[in-house]
Write a protein that holds these residues in place. Sequence first.
Motif, PDB file in Angstrom:
ATOM      1  N   ASP B 140       0.788  -1.233   0.000  1.00 46.17           N
ATOM      2  CA  ASP B 140       0.000   0.000   0.000  1.00 46.17           C
ATOM      3  C   ASP B 140       0.821   1.285   0.000  1.00 46.17           C
ATOM      4  O   ASP B 140       0.288   2.348   0.312  1.00 46.17           O
ATOM      5  CB  ASP B 140      -0.960   0.042   1.210  1.00 46.17           C
ATOM      6  N   GLY B 141       2.078   1.210  -0.307  1.00 45.90           N
ATOM      7  CA  GLY B 141       2.830   2.461  -0.414  1.00 45.90           C
ATOM      8  C   GLY B 141       3.979   2.252  -1.375  1.00 45.90           C
ATOM      9  O   GLY B 141       5.109   2.089  -0.962  1.00 45.90           O
ATOM     10  N   VAL B 142       3.656   2.189  -2.654  1.00 41.67           N
ATOM     11  CA  VAL B 142       4.638   1.774  -3.648  1.00 41.67           C
ATOM     12  C   VAL B 142       5.461   2.942  -4.175  1.00 41.67           C
ATOM     13  O   VAL B 142       4.994   4.070  -4.271  1.00 41.67           O
ATOM     14  CB  VAL B 142       3.955   1.106  -4.856  1.00 41.67           C
ATOM     15  N   SER B 143       6.704   2.648  -4.524  1.00 43.14           N
ATOM     16  CA  SER B 143       7.551   3.609  -5.213  1.00 43.14           C
ATOM     17  C   SER B 143       7.890   3.015  -6.575  1.00 43.14           C
ATOM     18  O   SER B 143       7.660   1.833  -6.818  1.00 43.14           O
ATOM     19  CB  SER B 143       8.832   3.826  -4.420  1.00 43.14           C
ATOM     20  N   ASP B 144       8.446   3.842  -7.428  1.00 40.30           N
ATOM     21  CA  ASP B 144       8.808   3.352  -8.750  1.00 40.30           C
ATOM     22  C   ASP B 144       9.818   2.216  -8.659  1.00 40.30           C
ATOM     23  O   ASP B 144       9.761   1.256  -9.411  1.00 40.30           O
ATOM     24  CB  ASP B 144       9.393   4.492  -9.587  1.00 40.30           C
ATOM     25  N   ARG B 145      10.725   2.327  -7.683  1.00 39.82           N
ATOM     26  CA  ARG B 145      11.741   1.283  -7.541  1.00 39.82           C
ATOM     27  C   ARG B 145      11.103  -0.059  -7.174  1.00 39.82           C
ATOM     28  O   ARG B 145      11.472  -1.107  -7.690  1.00 39.82           O
ATOM     29  CB  ARG B 145      12.752   1.696  -6.460  1.00 39.82           C
ATOM     30  N   ASP B 146      10.108  -0.002  -6.275  1.00 36.46           N
ATOM     31  CA  ASP B 146       9.389  -1.225  -5.906  1.00 36.46           C
ATOM     32  C   ASP B 146       8.801  -1.887  -7.138  1.00 36.46           C
ATOM     33  O   ASP B 146       8.912  -3.097  -7.333  1.00 36.46           O
ATOM     34  CB  ASP B 146       8.212  -0.919  -4.968  1.00 36.46           C
ATOM     35  N   TYR B 173       5.945 -19.281  -3.071  1.00 39.19           N
ATOM     36  CA  TYR B 173       6.730 -19.357  -4.304  1.00 39.19           C
ATOM     37  C   TYR B 173       7.941 -18.416  -4.342  1.00 39.19           C
ATOM     38  O   TYR B 173       8.665 -18.409  -5.331  1.00 39.19           O
ATOM     39  CB  TYR B 173       5.827 -19.045  -5.507  1.00 39.19           C
ATOM     40  N   GLY B 174       8.113 -17.602  -3.303  1.00 34.02           N
ATOM     41  CA  GLY B 174       9.228 -16.649  -3.308  1.00 34.02           C
ATOM     42  C   GLY B 174       9.063 -15.545  -4.332  1.00 34.02           C
ATOM     43  O   GLY B 174      10.033 -14.872  -4.698  1.00 34.02           O
ATOM     44  N   ILE B 175       7.817 -15.330  -4.783  1.00 33.97           N
ATOM     45  CA  ILE B 175       7.526 -14.303  -5.794  1.00 33.97           C
ATOM     46  C   ILE B 175       7.441 -12.930  -5.128  1.00 33.97           C
ATOM     47  O   ILE B 175       6.809 -12.781  -4.085  1.00 33.97           O
ATOM     48  CB  ILE B 175       6.176 -14.623  -6.487  1.00 33.97           C
ATOM     49  N   ARG B 176       8.090 -11.931  -5.752  1.00 37.26           N
ATOM     50  CA  ARG B 176       7.994 -10.568  -5.239  1.00 37.26           C
ATOM     51  C   ARG B 176       6.783  -9.884  -5.844  1.00 37.26           C
ATOM     52  O   ARG B 176       6.806  -9.474  -7.009  1.00 37.26           O
ATOM     53  CB  ARG B 176       9.233  -9.773  -5.619  1.00 37.26           C
ATOM     54  N   ALA B 177       5.747  -9.790  -5.062  1.00 39.05           N
ATOM     55  CA  ALA B 177       4.506  -9.220  -5.555  1.00 39.05           C
ATOM     56  C   ALA B 177       4.280  -7.849  -4.950  1.00 39.05           C
ATOM     57  O   ALA B 177       4.210  -7.711  -3.738  1.00 39.05           O
ATOM     58  CB  ALA B 177       3.338 -10.140  -5.230  1.00 39.05           C
ATOM     59  N   ALA B 178       4.203  -6.819  -5.796  1.00 37.95           N
ATOM     60  CA  ALA B 178       3.858  -5.485  -5.324  1.00 37.95           C
ATOM     61  C   ALA B 178       2.349  -5.318  -5.415  1.00 37.95           C
ATOM     62  O   ALA B 178       1.663  -6.100  -6.070  1.00 37.95           O
ATOM     63  CB  ALA B 178       4.568  -4.418  -6.133  1.00 37.95           C
ATOM     64  N   ASN B 179       1.896  -4.254  -4.798  1.00 43.05           N
ATOM     65  CA  ASN B 179       0.490  -4.118  -4.495  1.00 43.05           C
ATOM     66  C   ASN B 179       0.124  -2.676  -4.834  1.00 43.05           C
ATOM     67  O   ASN B 179       0.576  -1.755  -4.170  1.00 43.05           O
ATOM     68  CB  ASN B 179       0.415  -4.439  -2.996  1.00 43.05           C
ATOM     69  N   TYR B 180      -0.631  -2.472  -5.917  1.00 38.60           N
ATOM     70  CA  TYR B 180      -1.020  -1.103  -6.277  1.00 38.60           C
ATOM     71  C   TYR B 180      -2.511  -0.893  -6.035  1.00 38.60           C
ATOM     72  O   TYR B 180      -3.339  -1.394  -6.785  1.00 38.60           O
ATOM     73  CB  TYR B 180      -0.667  -0.789  -7.735  1.00 38.60           C
ATOM     74  N   PRO B 181      -2.870  -0.125  -4.991  1.00 34.41           N
ATOM     75  CA  PRO B 181      -4.290   0.109  -4.698  1.00 34.41           C
ATOM     76  C   PRO B 181      -4.844   1.170  -5.636  1.00 34.41           C
ATOM     77  O   PRO B 181      -4.282   2.264  -5.732  1.00 34.41           O
ATOM     78  CB  PRO B 181      -4.279   0.622  -3.259  1.00 34.41           C
TER      79      PRO B 181
END
Lengths: 275, 275
Positions: B140-146, B173-181
Motif C-alpha cells: 500500500d505504499g509503492v515507489s517506482d523502484r518497488d 513461491y518466493g515471488i515478489r509481488a507489489a500491491n497497487y491500490p
Amino acid sequence: MTTHSQIRRPAFFISDRTGITSENVGDALLEQFDGIKFKRATYPFIDTQEKAHALVHIINKSAEESGIRPLIFSSISNNEVREIVKTAQGLHLSYFDAFLGELERELGVSARHSVQSRVHNVEKYDARMEAVNFALNHDDGVSDRDLKEADVILMGVSRSGKTPTCLYLALQYGIRAANYPLTPDDLDTTDLPRMVKPYKHKLFGLTIQPERLHDIRQERRPNSTYASLSTCRSEVAEAQAMFRRHGVPHTNTTHKSVEELAVSIMQACQLKRRF
Amino acid sequence: MTTHSQIRRPAFFISDRTGITSENVGDALLEQFDGIKFKRATYPFIDTQEKAHALVHIINKSAEESGIRPLIFSSISNNEVREIVKTAQGLHLSYFDAFLGELERELGVSARHSVQSRVHNVEKYDARMEAVNFALNHDDGVSDRDLKEADVILMGVSRSGKTPTCLYLALQYGIRAANYPLTPDDLDTTDLPRMVKPYKHKLFGLTIQPERLHDIRQERRPNSTYASLSTCRSEVAEAQAMFRRHGVPHTNTTHKSVEELAVSIMQACQLKRRF
C-alpha cells in the motif's frame, strides 16, 4: 552421446485445483530418491475434458522428446477427466485412484466425484483475512490491546524469523500471532519485558544460531554493530537465558522451514486452527 | 440411543513432518463425501518408534470410545515407524505405501526411507524472506523502484484481496509481488495510473463482487461513503473497465481462496517459483 543419467526425467504435477497438494505429495516422494534429477511441471485447474486432452498431448510430447517415461502425480476428482489423463504415457500416481475406492467401501457411500471450491466459505476467508490483518497491523509495534487479543505472542531478537512465521500462522490456520521484538533494553534485565508479562501463557520464543543471524543482519545493515557477530552472540544468549529462566517454550529457527515452525508452535501452545 | 449417523468418525492426519500435506490429501478425499462428519486430529513430527507407539495407543482408544473405525491418512518415510503406525485399528491410507514401491521399481533404485528437512536449504529460506519482506515493505505504499523490482504487480480497489495474495505468493513461491491500490483518483481517468504504466506487462487485476466488497468495507468503516454499496459498485465497475480497456489480465476474487488466486496469477503471468 547422451546417457540416461544426464537426462532429467519429466515429473508432472496435475490437479483439478491448485496443484499445491500434488506438488507436496510428489516432493515428499521424490526427495526419497537422492541423485535423480527431475524436470518438473505443474498443471493446475485441469477440470474439463478439453484441458485433459490438451495435457495428454503435452505429456506425450515430453515423453517422446526426453525418451524417458514421465512420472505423473495427479489429484483429479472427476472420473471422466481422470480417465483421459490416465491415457498419457507415464507412471501414474493418483491418490484418488489409490484411495477413493477404499474410502467408498469403508464409508458405505459413493463419492461425489466433482470439485468443490474450498473457499466458497466466507467464514474461512474472513478468519484468514482477520488474522493476516492482525499480523500486519501488529508487526513490530505492539500495544497492550494487540497482546490481549493475540492467540500467541512470538518473541525473539530482531531478524530471528518472527514475521514470516506470524504470517504463515495467519494464512494457514487463521491464528492471530503477535510479534514482540526483544530489544537490547529488554535483554539487559533478567525479568520478562513488562508489556508481555501479563500474557506469559501465550509466549513462544524463537532463537537462532548467532552465525546465521549475523549473515541475515549483514544483508540489512552491513558492518553495523547491530549485525556484528559479537552482538548477535550476546543477544541470542540473553534471549535464550530469558526463555529458560521464565519457562517460555522456544525453538531454534535456524534449520526449520516456516511450515515446521508454525506447526511446532501450534503444537507447543496447543492452538486450534480457526477454520 | 446413539446411532452411528450421530457419531463423528475419527480421522487422523499423521506425518513425520508438519502433517500439512497429509491434511490436504485427506481433505481433498473427505470432501468427496457430503454429509459425513469427521472428528479430525493431526499428529505432526511422528519420527521415532516411541512416538509411533504412543500414537497407536491414542488411535486405538479413539476407535474404542467412538465405536467406529478411524481413518488414518499418513505420510511417514521411515519403514519401522510406518509399520508401527499400521498396527493401529483403522483404515490406513498411506501414500508412501501406495506409491513408494512403484516409484522404486520405475526408477530402478531404492528409496532413502528417511526424513530430510526440506529447508536446510538456506537459499530457499533467503528467497522466501526476501519476498516476504518485499511484500511487507511495499504494501500500500509503492515507489517506482518497488514496481521495477516486482515480479508481478497486483492492482485492485481497496479491500479486493491484494495483500494476502501478495503474502501467499511470497511464502509459497518466493515471488515478489507489489500491491497497487486503485484510488478514486486513478479510477476517474480512462488511462492506466501513471506509476504503473511503464510496467504494464507485469500487471494483474483483482476484481470482486460489489456486495462482498461492501460487507468487507463495512467491517472496517461502518456506514461510511467508502463502504457504501454504491461506492463499491462504481469503483469495481471502473476498475473492471480499466482492466478490459488496457488488456490487463484479471480475476474475480469473490469465490476464490488465496491459494487459487496465487496459482491463477502464477499461470496467467507465467511466473516461475523462486525456490
